[in-house]
Write a protein that holds these residues in place. Structure first.
Motif, PDB file in Angstrom:
ATOM      1  N   VAL A   1       0.847  -1.202   0.000  1.00 35.11           N
ATOM      2  CA  VAL A   1       0.000   0.000   0.000  1.00 35.11           C
ATOM      3  C   VAL A   1       0.879   1.248   0.000  1.00 35.11           C
ATOM      4  N   LEU A   2       1.937   1.252   0.804  1.00 38.01           N
ATOM      5  CA  LEU A   2       2.844   2.402   0.816  1.00 38.01           C
ATOM      6  C   LEU A   2       3.514   2.601  -0.535  1.00 38.01           C
ATOM      7  N   PHE A   3       3.864   1.498  -1.203  1.00 36.69           N
ATOM      8  CA  PHE A   3       4.474   1.625  -2.533  1.00 36.69           C
ATOM      9  C   PHE A   3       3.471   2.211  -3.530  1.00 36.69           C
ATOM     10  N   VAL A   4       2.249   1.712  -3.513  1.00 34.04           N
ATOM     11  CA  VAL A   4       1.228   2.228  -4.445  1.00 34.04           C
ATOM     12  C   VAL A   4       0.953   3.698  -4.160  1.00 34.04           C
ATOM     13  N   LEU A   5       0.865   4.075  -2.886  1.00 31.98           N
ATOM     14  CA  LEU A   5       0.653   5.484  -2.551  1.00 31.98           C
ATOM     15  C   LEU A   5       1.843   6.338  -2.981  1.00 31.98           C
ATOM     16  N   SER A   6       3.045   5.779  -2.923  1.00 32.75           N
ATOM     17  CA  SER A   6       4.216   6.543  -3.352  1.00 32.75           C
ATOM     18  C   SER A   6       4.192   6.825  -4.852  1.00 32.75           C
ATOM     19  N   LEU A   7       3.441   6.021  -5.592  1.00 31.11           N
ATOM     20  CA  LEU A   7       3.341   6.253  -7.036  1.00 31.11           C
ATOM     21  C   LEU A   7       2.613   7.555  -7.351  1.00 31.11           C
ATOM     22  N   LEU A   8       1.848   8.071  -6.387  1.00 30.56           N
ATOM     23  CA  LEU A   8       1.161   9.347  -6.589  1.00 30.56           C
ATOM     24  C   LEU A   8       2.120  10.530  -6.491  1.00 30.56           C
ATOM     25  N   LEU A   9       3.278  10.320  -5.906  1.00 36.88           N
ATOM     26  CA  LEU A   9       4.284  11.366  -5.775  1.00 36.88           C
ATOM     27  C   LEU A   9       5.234  11.318  -6.964  1.00 36.88           C
ATOM     28  N   PRO A  10       5.816  12.465  -7.309  1.00 37.89           N
ATOM     29  CA  PRO A  10       6.796  12.428  -8.406  1.00 37.89           C
ATOM     30  C   PRO A  10       8.065  11.728  -7.950  1.00 37.89           C
ATOM     31  N   GLY A  11       8.650  10.973  -8.852  1.00 39.90           N
ATOM     32  CA  GLY A  11       9.889  10.276  -8.527  1.00 39.90           C
ATOM     33  C   GLY A  11      10.023   8.987  -9.308  1.00 39.90           C
ATOM     34  N   PRO A  12      11.162   8.339  -9.170  1.00 41.73           N
ATOM     35  CA  PRO A  12      11.453   7.128  -9.955  1.00 41.73           C
ATOM     36  C   PRO A  12      11.080   5.833  -9.219  1.00 41.73           C
ATOM     37  N   GLN A  13       9.886   5.765  -8.643  1.00 42.08           N
ATOM     38  CA  GLN A  13       9.502   4.595  -7.848  1.00 42.08           C
ATOM     39  C   GLN A  13       9.503   3.317  -8.671  1.00 42.08           C
ATOM     40  N   VAL A  14       8.989   3.359  -9.868  1.00 39.35           N
ATOM     41  CA  VAL A  14       8.924   2.148 -10.696  1.00 39.35           C
ATOM     42  C   VAL A  14      10.331   1.700 -11.075  1.00 39.35           C
ATOM     43  N   LEU A  15      11.201   2.653 -11.401  1.00 38.58           N
ATOM     44  CA  LEU A  15      12.587   2.300 -11.729  1.00 38.58           C
ATOM     45  C   LEU A  15      13.297   1.721 -10.508  1.00 38.58           C
ATOM     46  N   LEU A  16      13.006   2.264  -9.318  1.00 41.78           N
ATOM     47  CA  LEU A  16      13.590   1.733  -8.093  1.00 41.78           C
ATOM     48  C   LEU A  16      13.117   0.303  -7.852  1.00 41.78           C
ATOM     49  N   TYR A  17      11.825   0.051  -8.065  1.00 45.96           N
ATOM     50  CA  TYR A  17      11.295  -1.305  -7.891  1.00 45.96           C
ATOM     51  C   TYR A  17      11.981  -2.279  -8.851  1.00 45.96           C
ATOM     52  N   LEU A  18      12.115  -1.869 -10.111  1.00 47.88           N
ATOM     53  CA  LEU A  18      12.763  -2.730 -11.105  1.00 47.88           C
ATOM     54  C   LEU A  18      14.229  -2.980 -10.746  1.00 47.88           C
ATOM     55  N   ALA A  19      14.915  -1.949 -10.250  1.00 48.39           N
ATOM     56  CA  ALA A  19      16.314  -2.119  -9.844  1.00 48.39           C
ATOM     57  C   ALA A  19      16.411  -3.082  -8.659  1.00 48.39           C
ATOM     58  N   LEU A  20      15.507  -2.948  -7.695  1.00 48.57           N
ATOM     59  CA  LEU A  20      15.518  -3.866  -6.554  1.00 48.57           C
ATOM     60  C   LEU A  20      15.197  -5.290  -7.006  1.00 48.57           C
ATOM     61  N   TRP A  21      14.316  -5.428  -7.977  1.00 49.88           N
ATOM     62  CA  TRP A  21      13.959  -6.741  -8.514  1.00 49.88           C
ATOM     63  C   TRP A  21      15.203  -7.426  -9.098  1.00 49.88           C
ATOM     64  N   ILE A  22      16.057  -6.637  -9.715  1.00 47.78           N
ATOM     65  CA  ILE A  22      17.266  -7.178 -10.329  1.00 47.78           C
ATOM     66  C   ILE A  22      18.356  -7.422  -9.285  1.00 47.78           C
ATOM     67  N   VAL A  23      18.514  -6.512  -8.331  1.00 55.17           N
ATOM     68  CA  VAL A  23      19.637  -6.551  -7.399  1.00 55.17           C
ATOM     69  C   VAL A  23      19.416  -7.506  -6.228  1.00 55.17           C
ATOM     70  N   ILE A  24      18.209  -7.536  -5.669  1.00 55.29           N
ATOM     71  CA  ILE A  24      17.952  -8.363  -4.490  1.00 55.29           C
ATOM     72  C   ILE A  24      17.861  -9.829  -4.922  1.00 55.29           C
ATOM     73  N   PRO A  25      18.616 -10.710  -4.274  1.00 57.81           N
ATOM     74  CA  PRO A  25      18.565 -12.127  -4.667  1.00 57.81           C
ATOM     75  C   PRO A  25      17.243 -12.778  -4.289  1.00 57.81           C
ATOM     76  N   ARG A  26      16.871 -13.787  -5.041  1.00 61.87           N
ATOM     77  CA  ARG A  26      15.638 -14.533  -4.798  1.00 61.87           C
ATOM     78  C   ARG A  26      15.830 -15.472  -3.609  1.00 61.87           C
ATOM     79  N   GLU A  27      14.814 -15.583  -2.788  1.00 60.39           N
ATOM     80  CA  GLU A  27      14.847 -16.502  -1.656  1.00 60.39           C
ATOM     81  C   GLU A  27      15.042 -17.920  -2.184  1.00 60.39           C
ATOM     82  N   PRO A  28      15.919 -18.723  -1.568  1.00 58.89           N
ATOM     83  CA  PRO A  28      16.130 -20.083  -2.078  1.00 58.89           C
ATOM     84  C   PRO A  28      14.879 -20.935  -1.907  1.00 58.89           C
TER      85      PRO A  28
END
Length: 81
Positions: free
Chosen positions: A42-69
């Motif tokens: 919910v906080l992430f979706v609400l942050s989308l209402l603010l200007p900024g690179p939230q979607v790019l940050l999410y995509l970067a975290l998706w790439i950088v954070i390792p997947r749980e085994p």
């Protein structure tokens, strides 16, 4: 010369396999900090209402954070038959 080992052995930040809607980033953040995953989403979706690179940050975290085994499959005892 010795190298210093990190002394923190708490839970690592990993993308969740069980609590994932898209990439498991919000579920992983919630698990790491002990928060409710719905609150993080919910906080992430609400942050989308603010200007900024939230979607790019999410995509970067998706790439950088390792997947749980994956959980190890339980070993079945051998039964001769």
């Amino acid at each position: 010369m010795t190298t210093a080992q990190p002394s923190y052995t708490g839970p690592r930040l990993m993308r969740s396999r069980t609590d994932a809607w898209l990439g498991g980033v919000c579920g992983g953040i919630a698990a790491r900090f002990g928060w409710d995953a719905t609150l993080v989403r919910v906080l992430f979706v609400l942050s989308l209402l603010l200007p900024g690179p939230q979607v790019l940050l999410y995509l970067a975290l998706w790439i950088v954070i390792p997947r749980e085994p994956e959980p190890a499959a339980p070993v079945q005892p051998y039964q001769a038959g």
